[in-house]
Design an enzyme around this catalytic site. Structure first.
Site: not given
Ligand code: FAD
Ligand code: DHB
Length: 388
Positions: A72, A200, A290, A294, A382
């Site tokens: 995009h 948005y 979200p 980021k 962004y």
């Molecule tokens: P997590 O993905 O939470 O991974 C942690 C892992 O540890 C999990 O698999 C969990 O099961 C495991 N775990 C937990 N406790 C234990 C334990 N005790 N022992 C062993 N394993 C354990 N980010 C973006 O950059 N772009 C986006 O577009 C975006 N959109 C989002 C939209 C939504 C609706 C949501 C909810 C989040 C969004 N995010 C986005 C955020 C992004 O999903 C998270 O920041 C990302 O998943 C972080 O990764 P992580 O590996 O740090 O944590």
């Molecule tokens: C998506 C999620 C977001 O929070 C955002 O700002 C942009 C895109 C997504 O899930 O595609």
């Protein structure tokens, strides 16, 4: 069991850390409390900053993203009855890619397993020990048996609700946080997105975001009360709300809803992000609302720094880059916090807002739509601030 780096959590942070360490010739074992199927199906982020796409490609795990991801060059803001485009390409010469987090997780798991890295899924009762010494340990139960990983370092990549951060002794960490008085209701729908770019929407009924996973899969979100019970939202009611908030700017095709859920909104940072030989990365150390997408990008930024610091330690025996890990990553973390908070406060309705607040939001949106300087600030943040 023994390895160089024991990693708790097979989300984007843990898997990418293991992958980057492997490329530096450093061994790791990843433990995860969910099943592989669960991790690979968990629908979350979708938007990848340009530098993070480059990282996936350059480190050999970007082939499917390159094929299936959607690049995009801008987004659209809807307010005041019209759509306003922010042209990232023109403003900062960069773009973003839409490719589901669960697809990245699948690609990373496949790469780890084919390189022979152990990922132990469905572990229980995980605890971390001896963080202050040179030989920290991770204890857990796997397939009904108690087990232990002895290692040189622990990657605490277990997300916001994990056990690593709470295992750090009291008084070491300072938490900075903010809750928001709303959440997002999100759906994945088997229908084309309303536009080929993200929209948005600033609307009197509350914020809404129209994004996608493919030309045939729409990902749609709208602001809801924080205590919303998803059971009170029938598919029919969800579609009505999405139509209203898009306000006729585009035609919104309805489709089968494949997944729906509520996301709470929170800003959180812990400082420092390390204690002894335990290093926190990703959501275990910080959470952003979200808006602005980021979270996953920050997780990748953390582990890029952490893997290099660990690499330096094994190459030269110098611990200085590791000692400075928090100091190195926190400036980016805080800039992402600032941006996510800014996007959130700009686009949402707040319970105690005044008419003045609404006018101020509209003035800021108008400023973004009409000032190259304002739009450039949005575009620069962004698409991802430059990586050191
Ligand atoms: P997590 O993905 O939470 O991974 C942690 C892992 O540890 C999990 O698999 C969990 O099961 C495991 N775990 C937990 N406790 C234990 C334990 N005790 N022992 C062993 N394993 C354990 N980010 C973006 O950059 N772009 C986006 O577009 C975006 N959109 C989002 C939209 C939504 C609706 C949501 C909810 C989040 C969004 N995010 C986005 C955020 C992004 O999903 C998270 O920041 C990302 O998943 C972080 O990764 P992580 O590996 O740090 O944590
Ligand atoms: C998506 C999620 C977001 O929070 C955002 O700002 C942009 C895109 C997504 O899930 O595609």
């Amino acid at each position: 069991m023994r390895t160089q780096v024991g990693i708790v959590g097979a989300g984007p942070a843990g898997l990418m850390l293991s992958h980057l360490l492997h490329l530096l010739g450093i061994e790791s074992i990843v433990i995860e409390n969910r099943s592989r199927e669960y991790c690979e199906a968990r629908i979350r982020a979708g938007l990848i900053e340009q530098w993070a796409c480059d990282l996936l490609r350059e480190t050999g795990v970007g082939a499917r993203m390159q094929q299936e991801g959607i690049y995009h060059e801008g987004i659209k803001l809807r307010f005041g009855g019209a759509l306003h485009r922010i042209d990232f390409k023109q403003l900062v010469g960069k773009g973003v890619t839409i490719y589901g987090q669960q697809e990245i997780v699948k690609d990373l798991i496949a790469a780890r397993l084919s390189a022979g890295t152990q990922i132990l899924f469905e572990v229980e009762d995980v605890t971390v020990h001896d963080l202050d010494g040179k030989k920290p340990k991770i204890r857990f139960t796997h397939a009904g048996k108690e087990d232990e990983i002895g290692c040189d370092f622990i990657g605490g990549c277990d997300g916001f609700h994990g056990i690593c951060r709470p295992s750090i002794p009291d008084g070491v960490l300072t938490a900075y946080d903010r809750d928001y008085p709303f959440g997002w209701l999100g759906i994945l729908s088997e229908s084309p997105p309303p536009d080929d770019e993200l929209i948005y929407c600033y609307h009197e009924r509350g914020f809404a975001l129209y994004t996608m996973r493919s030309p045939a899969l729409a990902r749609l979100y709208f602001q809801c009360a924080p205590d919303t019970d998803i059971e009170n939202w029938s598919d029919k009611r969800i579609w009505e709300e999405l139509h209203l908030r898009l306000g006729g700017a585009r035609k919104l095709a309805e489709g089968k809803i494949l997944q729906k859920g509520i996301t709470p909104m929170r800003s959180f940072v812990t400082e420092p992000m390390q204690h002894g030989r335990l290093f926190l990365a990703g959501d275990s150390a910080h959470i952003v609302p979200p808006t602005g997408a980021k979270g996953m990008n920050l997780a990748f930024a953390d582990v890029r720094v952490l893997s290099r610091a660990i690499g330096e330690f094994y190459r030269t025996a110098k611990s200085e880059p590791l000692d400075r890990y928090s100091e190195t990553v926190l400036p980016r973390v805080w800039k992402a916090q600032r941006f996510s908070w800014w996007m959130t406060q700009l686009l949402h309705r707040f319970p105690h807002e005044s008419a003045f607040d609404r006018r101020r939001q509209l003035a800021e949106l108008d400023y973004l739509a009409t000032s190259r300087a304002a739009a450039t600030t949005l575009a620069e943040n962004y698409t991802g601030l430059p990586m050191a």
